[in-house]
Motif scaffolding. Structure first.
Motif, PDB file in Angstrom:
ATOM      1  N   ALA A 243       0.831  -1.201   0.000  1.00 25.89           N
ATOM      2  CA  ALA A 243       0.000   0.000   0.000  1.00 25.89           C
ATOM      3  C   ALA A 243       0.875   1.265   0.000  1.00 25.89           C
ATOM      4  O   ALA A 243       0.655   2.182  -0.794  1.00 25.89           O
ATOM      5  CB  ALA A 243      -0.922   0.000   1.210  1.00 25.89           C
TER       6      ALA A 243
ATOM      7  N   THR B 240       2.608   1.805  -3.342  1.00 27.78           N
ATOM      8  CA  THR B 240       1.699   2.352  -4.361  1.00 27.78           C
ATOM      9  C   THR B 240       1.533   3.856  -4.152  1.00 27.78           C
ATOM     10  O   THR B 240       1.488   4.627  -5.109  1.00 27.78           O
ATOM     11  CB  THR B 240       0.327   1.641  -4.274  1.00 27.78           C
ATOM     12  OG1 THR B 240       0.566   0.229  -4.226  1.00 27.78           O
ATOM     13  CG2 THR B 240      -0.546   1.959  -5.457  1.00 27.78           C
ATOM     14  N   LEU B 241       1.495   4.256  -2.877  1.00 31.77           N
ATOM     15  CA  LEU B 241       1.341   5.663  -2.537  1.00 31.77           C
ATOM     16  C   LEU B 241       2.517   6.515  -3.035  1.00 31.77           C
ATOM     17  O   LEU B 241       2.328   7.639  -3.502  1.00 31.77           O
ATOM     18  CB  LEU B 241       1.210   5.787  -1.011  1.00 31.77           C
ATOM     19  CG  LEU B 241       0.628   7.045  -0.430  1.00 31.77           C
ATOM     20  CD1 LEU B 241      -0.845   7.165  -0.808  1.00 31.77           C
ATOM     21  CD2 LEU B 241       0.756   7.049   1.091  1.00 31.77           C
TER      22      LEU B 241
ATOM     23  N   PHE C  21       4.783   5.569  -5.390  1.00 29.28           N
ATOM     24  CA  PHE C  21       5.351   4.924  -6.579  1.00 29.28           C
ATOM     25  C   PHE C  21       6.045   5.914  -7.519  1.00 29.28           C
ATOM     26  O   PHE C  21       7.080   5.611  -8.107  1.00 29.28           O
ATOM     27  CB  PHE C  21       4.241   4.175  -7.335  1.00 29.28           C
ATOM     28  CG  PHE C  21       4.773   3.117  -8.246  1.00 29.28           C
ATOM     29  CD1 PHE C  21       5.097   1.855  -7.772  1.00 29.28           C
ATOM     30  CD2 PHE C  21       4.991   3.383  -9.594  1.00 29.28           C
ATOM     31  CE1 PHE C  21       5.611   0.880  -8.602  1.00 29.28           C
ATOM     32  CE2 PHE C  21       5.511   2.414 -10.438  1.00 29.28           C
ATOM     33  CZ  PHE C  21       5.815   1.164  -9.936  1.00 29.28           C
ATOM     34  N   ASP C  22       5.482   7.105  -7.684  1.00 26.58           N
ATOM     35  CA  ASP C  22       6.053   8.055  -8.640  1.00 26.58           C
ATOM     36  C   ASP C  22       7.088   8.989  -8.011  1.00 26.58           C
ATOM     37  O   ASP C  22       7.579   9.904  -8.668  1.00 26.58           O
ATOM     38  CB  ASP C  22       4.928   8.872  -9.282  1.00 26.58           C
ATOM     39  CG  ASP C  22       4.076   7.992 -10.183  1.00 26.58           C
ATOM     40  OD1 ASP C  22       4.644   7.085 -10.821  1.00 26.58           O
ATOM     41  OD2 ASP C  22       2.843   8.171 -10.215  1.00 26.58           O
TER      42      ASP C  22
ATOM     43  N   LEU D 144       4.762  -0.064 -13.122  1.00 29.58           N
ATOM     44  CA  LEU D 144       3.490  -0.100 -12.396  1.00 29.58           C
ATOM     45  C   LEU D 144       2.705  -1.328 -12.869  1.00 29.58           C
ATOM     46  O   LEU D 144       2.500  -1.496 -14.074  1.00 29.58           O
ATOM     47  CB  LEU D 144       2.694   1.174 -12.691  1.00 29.58           C
ATOM     48  CG  LEU D 144       1.396   1.331 -11.910  1.00 29.58           C
ATOM     49  CD1 LEU D 144       1.673   1.597 -10.434  1.00 29.58           C
ATOM     50  CD2 LEU D 144       0.559   2.449 -12.497  1.00 29.58           C
TER      51      LEU D 144
ATOM     52  N   ARG E  20      -1.521   5.483 -17.921  1.00 27.28           N
ATOM     53  CA  ARG E  20      -0.851   5.477 -16.622  1.00 27.28           C
ATOM     54  C   ARG E  20      -1.858   5.713 -15.482  1.00 27.28           C
ATOM     55  O   ARG E  20      -1.838   5.039 -14.468  1.00 27.28           O
ATOM     56  CB  ARG E  20       0.240   6.550 -16.623  1.00 27.28           C
ATOM     57  CG  ARG E  20       0.976   6.747 -15.338  1.00 27.28           C
ATOM     58  CD  ARG E  20       2.142   5.815 -15.262  1.00 27.28           C
ATOM     59  NE  ARG E  20       2.890   6.017 -14.027  1.00 27.28           N
ATOM     60  CZ  ARG E  20       3.863   5.235 -13.632  1.00 27.28           C
ATOM     61  NH1 ARG E  20       4.208   4.204 -14.335  1.00 27.28           N
ATOM     62  NH2 ARG E  20       4.496   5.470 -12.507  1.00 27.28           N
TER      63      ARG E  20
ATOM     64  N   ASP F  20      -3.958   2.617 -15.064  1.00 27.21           N
ATOM     65  CA  ASP F  20      -3.217   1.549 -14.375  1.00 27.21           C
ATOM     66  C   ASP F  20      -3.079   1.848 -12.882  1.00 27.21           C
ATOM     67  O   ASP F  20      -3.196   0.966 -12.040  1.00 27.21           O
ATOM     68  CB  ASP F  20      -1.828   1.376 -15.001  1.00 27.21           C
ATOM     69  CG  ASP F  20      -1.909   0.688 -16.358  1.00 27.21           C
ATOM     70  OD1 ASP F  20      -2.970   0.095 -16.660  1.00 27.21           O
ATOM     71  OD2 ASP F  20      -0.919   0.751 -17.117  1.00 27.21           O
TER      72      ASP F  20
ATOM     73  N   HIS G 194      -4.556  -0.362  -9.899  1.00 26.06           N
ATOM     74  CA  HIS G 194      -3.662  -0.944  -8.889  1.00 26.06           C
ATOM     75  C   HIS G 194      -4.129  -0.562  -7.486  1.00 26.06           C
ATOM     76  O   HIS G 194      -4.080  -1.375  -6.564  1.00 26.06           O
ATOM     77  CB  HIS G 194      -2.224  -0.487  -9.126  1.00 26.06           C
ATOM     78  CG  HIS G 194      -1.226  -1.318  -8.375  1.00 26.06           C
ATOM     79  ND1 HIS G 194      -1.175  -2.689  -8.493  1.00 26.06           N
ATOM     80  CD2 HIS G 194      -0.257  -0.986  -7.487  1.00 26.06           C
ATOM     81  CE1 HIS G 194      -0.226  -3.160  -7.706  1.00 26.06           C
ATOM     82  NE2 HIS G 194       0.351  -2.143  -7.078  1.00 26.06           N
ATOM     83  N   TRP G 195      -4.602   0.674  -7.339  1.00 27.40           N
ATOM     84  CA  TRP G 195      -5.152   1.087  -6.044  1.00 27.40           C
ATOM     85  C   TRP G 195      -6.358   0.245  -5.667  1.00 27.40           C
ATOM     86  O   TRP G 195      -6.524  -0.158  -4.514  1.00 27.40           O
ATOM     87  CB  TRP G 195      -5.534   2.571  -6.073  1.00 27.40           C
ATOM     88  CG  TRP G 195      -4.446   3.436  -5.520  1.00 27.40           C
ATOM     89  CD1 TRP G 195      -3.751   4.400  -6.174  1.00 27.40           C
ATOM     90  CD2 TRP G 195      -3.900   3.374  -4.191  1.00 27.40           C
ATOM     91  NE1 TRP G 195      -2.806   4.949  -5.345  1.00 27.40           N
ATOM     92  CE2 TRP G 195      -2.877   4.343  -4.120  1.00 27.40           C
ATOM     93  CE3 TRP G 195      -4.158   2.605  -3.065  1.00 27.40           C
ATOM     94  CZ2 TRP G 195      -2.120   4.570  -2.974  1.00 27.40           C
ATOM     95  CZ3 TRP G 195      -3.398   2.816  -1.913  1.00 27.40           C
ATOM     96  CH2 TRP G 195      -2.401   3.784  -1.876  1.00 27.40           C
TER      97      TRP G 195
ATOM     98  N   VAL H 128      -5.097  -3.069  -4.450  1.00 27.15           N
ATOM     99  CA  VAL H 128      -4.537  -2.976  -3.090  1.00 27.15           C
ATOM    100  C   VAL H 128      -5.649  -2.813  -2.053  1.00 27.15           C
ATOM    101  O   VAL H 128      -5.648  -3.459  -0.995  1.00 27.15           O
ATOM    102  CB  VAL H 128      -3.522  -1.804  -2.999  1.00 27.15           C
ATOM    103  CG1 VAL H 128      -3.057  -1.581  -1.576  1.00 27.15           C
ATOM    104  CG2 VAL H 128      -2.327  -2.072  -3.898  1.00 27.15           C
TER     105      VAL H 128
ATOM    106  N   THR I 186      -6.693  -5.292   0.991  1.00 25.35           N
ATOM    107  CA  THR I 186      -6.730  -4.843   2.386  1.00 25.35           C
ATOM    108  C   THR I 186      -8.062  -5.201   3.034  1.00 25.35           C
ATOM    109  O   THR I 186      -8.096  -5.764   4.138  1.00 25.35           O
ATOM    110  CB  THR I 186      -6.507  -3.312   2.452  1.00 25.35           C
ATOM    111  OG1 THR I 186      -5.357  -3.007   1.676  1.00 25.35           O
ATOM    112  CG2 THR I 186      -6.304  -2.836   3.869  1.00 25.35           C
TER     113      THR I 186
END
Lengths: 459, 87
Positions: A17, A20-21, A23-24, A182, B7, B10, B14-15, B18, B22
């Protein structure tokens, strides 16, 4: 912290998690993964965190120094001595100290011989091999030396491959640190299939074979007969394959979810029709490491045929010793070397005969690999000749079916896995996540209570 | 679609992945007996946050016990072990 535990699921869920937060944001992402990797390693034994940091620092400084012509040779020698010295100390000190004590005692000396028992830090062989390959690859211009220490520290410690590989080359990993991928639906599907396959191999096949057949057999080999010996012969070959390739599958899968791709580590090894092909399919990252950094520098397939054979047998014996200090590993590596040399001289059998011969040869050499001592090894071979015994292992139908399932996992065509991945990729994202959770739930529910460590953690 | 839009899509997916994981994990804990609490007590000492985590886990466990959900994990386990002849 073992992969197939609730502890790790919670840890990985949090890291996934947070990753992902950020990632950039390269800086934050690297810092997060480095911190998570150190936390992961500290959960095993925080005392050895300093050792891993020292190895990372050696790789970082070595990589910078080796690019300077005046320091090149000195850097390579010093870093090799330091890194191999550490590996040798932690891996072989106990063995040599014990051997020395036995020698002194047999000569009537050394009754008061006292030594420190050295604990083997988890994953030391893997991260030291990565450190060595980084310095040598910088020297060979395969990879550019990194100025940012975080890059190298993360490369050495990245938690999915930290404790039992795959051994990832810097040239493969470092570009991904700058620009991870990603996960797209197809990558997520690939990750889910790998994680579930790995969990099934480890938690169901490997663990039940260990508890039901292999461990009781090797605990009392002189109480066994030919039937139990044959069952244990096949059971251990399947156990070690499912245990180790299962770990690799999970490692590759969780790295994919974080945005990093590791190389394949196993490719149907028991389908190989020659020993050479077996080693191109088994623990590929170690085999290629040994080929590139030991076998070829020693001469490889150059020079007189006798010299070539010597290099081959010597390299495989070293590979055996890499697994640990013990005559069993030495024998295992030596006979693999002899087998490879023989095959090179007279050629390998073709087709299914080759597959059967290679599988039997490899399985036979797992016996010294697994035996606790030389005495046990002889007793195991003795069991093959006995029809009656006083304490044979009770081999259940479930145990036998797991051997068949293990072989099936090996023969499973890559196309089948690919089909599963593409089918899963077409499903909605929520369903992909649910498939993962339901699969993990089922594996945990089927598995026995408690989780045995992976076999390769000891190396 | 432009690469930027790709992007963004995607990232969004992906969020979603996740988030679903969770929530599913929380559901798995909710229907799985006391296994998560056992683990928290076995966990290595995390220093300053250790007490916080234990307190959180104990509170969550108390709430769960008040609601009293079925232990579906245990039931699944029993069924699977019986089917495989492992009992």
């Amino acid at each position: 912290m073992l992969f197939p535990t609730l502890e790790f699921i919670l840890f990985f869920g949090t890291v996934l998690a947070l990753n992902t937060l950020v990632f950039d944001r390269a800086g934050w992402r690297k810092a997060l993964l480095l911190l998570a990797s150190y936390g992961f390693y500290a959960a095993w034994d925080p005392r050895f965190l300093g050792l891993m940091i020292a190895v990372s620092a050696t790789a970082y400084l070595g990589g910078l120094a080796v690019t300077r012509p005046k320091l090149r040779k000195l850097t390579i020698w010093l870093s090799l001595i330091a890194l191999l010295g550490l590996l040798g100390f932690f891996k072989y000190f106990n063995f040599f100290a014990l051997s020395l004590q036995q020698l002194l005692e047999s000569a009537g000396l050394g009754r008061d011989f006292v030594w420190l028992s050295v604990i083997l830090p988890v994953g030391i062989s893997f991260y030291i091999f990565q450190a060595i390959s980084y310095i040598i690859d910088v020297d060979r211009d395969v990879v550019t030396a990194r100025k940012n220490p975080v890059d190298i520290f993360l490369y050495i410690s990245f938690f999915p491959q930290l404790v039992a590989g795959p051994i990832v080359r810097a040239s493969v990993f470092l570009p991904q640190i700058d620009a991870p991928t990603l996960p797209t639906p197809i990558i997520r599907a690939e990750a889910v299939v790998l994680i579930l396959t790995g969990l099934f191999k480890k938690m169901i096949v490997a663990n039940y074979l260990a508890v039901g057949i292999v461990d009781p057999f090797y605990a009392l080999p002189d109480g066994q007969n030919a039937v139990t010996a044959v069952a244990a012969f096949f059971a251990y070959g399947i156990q070690i394959y499912c245990d180790f390739s299962g770990y690799s599958d999970i490692a590759i899968g969780i790295a994919l979810l974080l945005g990093y791709r590791f190389p394949t580590n196993f490719r149907q090894p028991y389908s190989a029709s020659s020993l050479r092909a077996f080693w191109q399919r088994w623990h590929i990252s170690l085999s290629t490491w040994i080929r590139d950094y030991v076998y070829i520098p020693l001469g490889g397939n150059q020079g007189h045929p006798r010299r070539q054979m010597g290099v081959l047998v010597g390299t495989m014996t070293l590979a055996g010793l890499w697994h640990g200090a013990g005559w069993n590993f030495l024998l295992w590596g030596f006979f693999h070397g002899v087998g490879l040399a023989y095959e090179r001289r007279v050629g390998a059998a073709q087709g299914w005969r080759g597959v059967v011969l290679v599988t039997l040869f490899v399985f036979a050499l797992w016996i010294p690999f697994r035996a606790d001592s030389f005495g046990d090894l002889l007793q195991v071979f003795g069991a093959f000749t006995r029809l009656e015994s006083f304490a044979p292992v009770d081999i259940s139908a479930f145990g036998l079916s797991l051997i068949a399932v293990g072989f099936a996992m090996n023969y499973l065509p890559e196309r089948g896995l690919l089909l599963a991945q593409t089918s899963l990729a077409r499903l909605p994202t929520i369903v992909q996540a649910l498939v993962l959770i339901v699969g993990v739930w089922t594996c945990f529910a089927t598995a026995q209570e408690g989780m045995a460590p992976f076999i390769y953690f000891q190396f | 679609m432009t690469p930027d839009q790709d992007r963004k899509r995607d990232t969004r997916q992906h969020w979603l992945f996740v988030l679903t994981l969770t929530l599913s994990l929380i559901a798995a804990w909710f229907f799985s007996g006391e296994r998560f609490l056992d683990w928290v007590f076995e966990m290595p000492d995390l220093g300053p946050v250790d007490d916080m985590i234990i307190e959180f886990a104990v509170t969550a466990q108390e709430v769960k016990e008040q609601i009293g959900p079925e232990d579906y994990f245990g039931q699944t386990r029993d069924v699977l072990h019986r089917l495989l002849g492992l009992n």
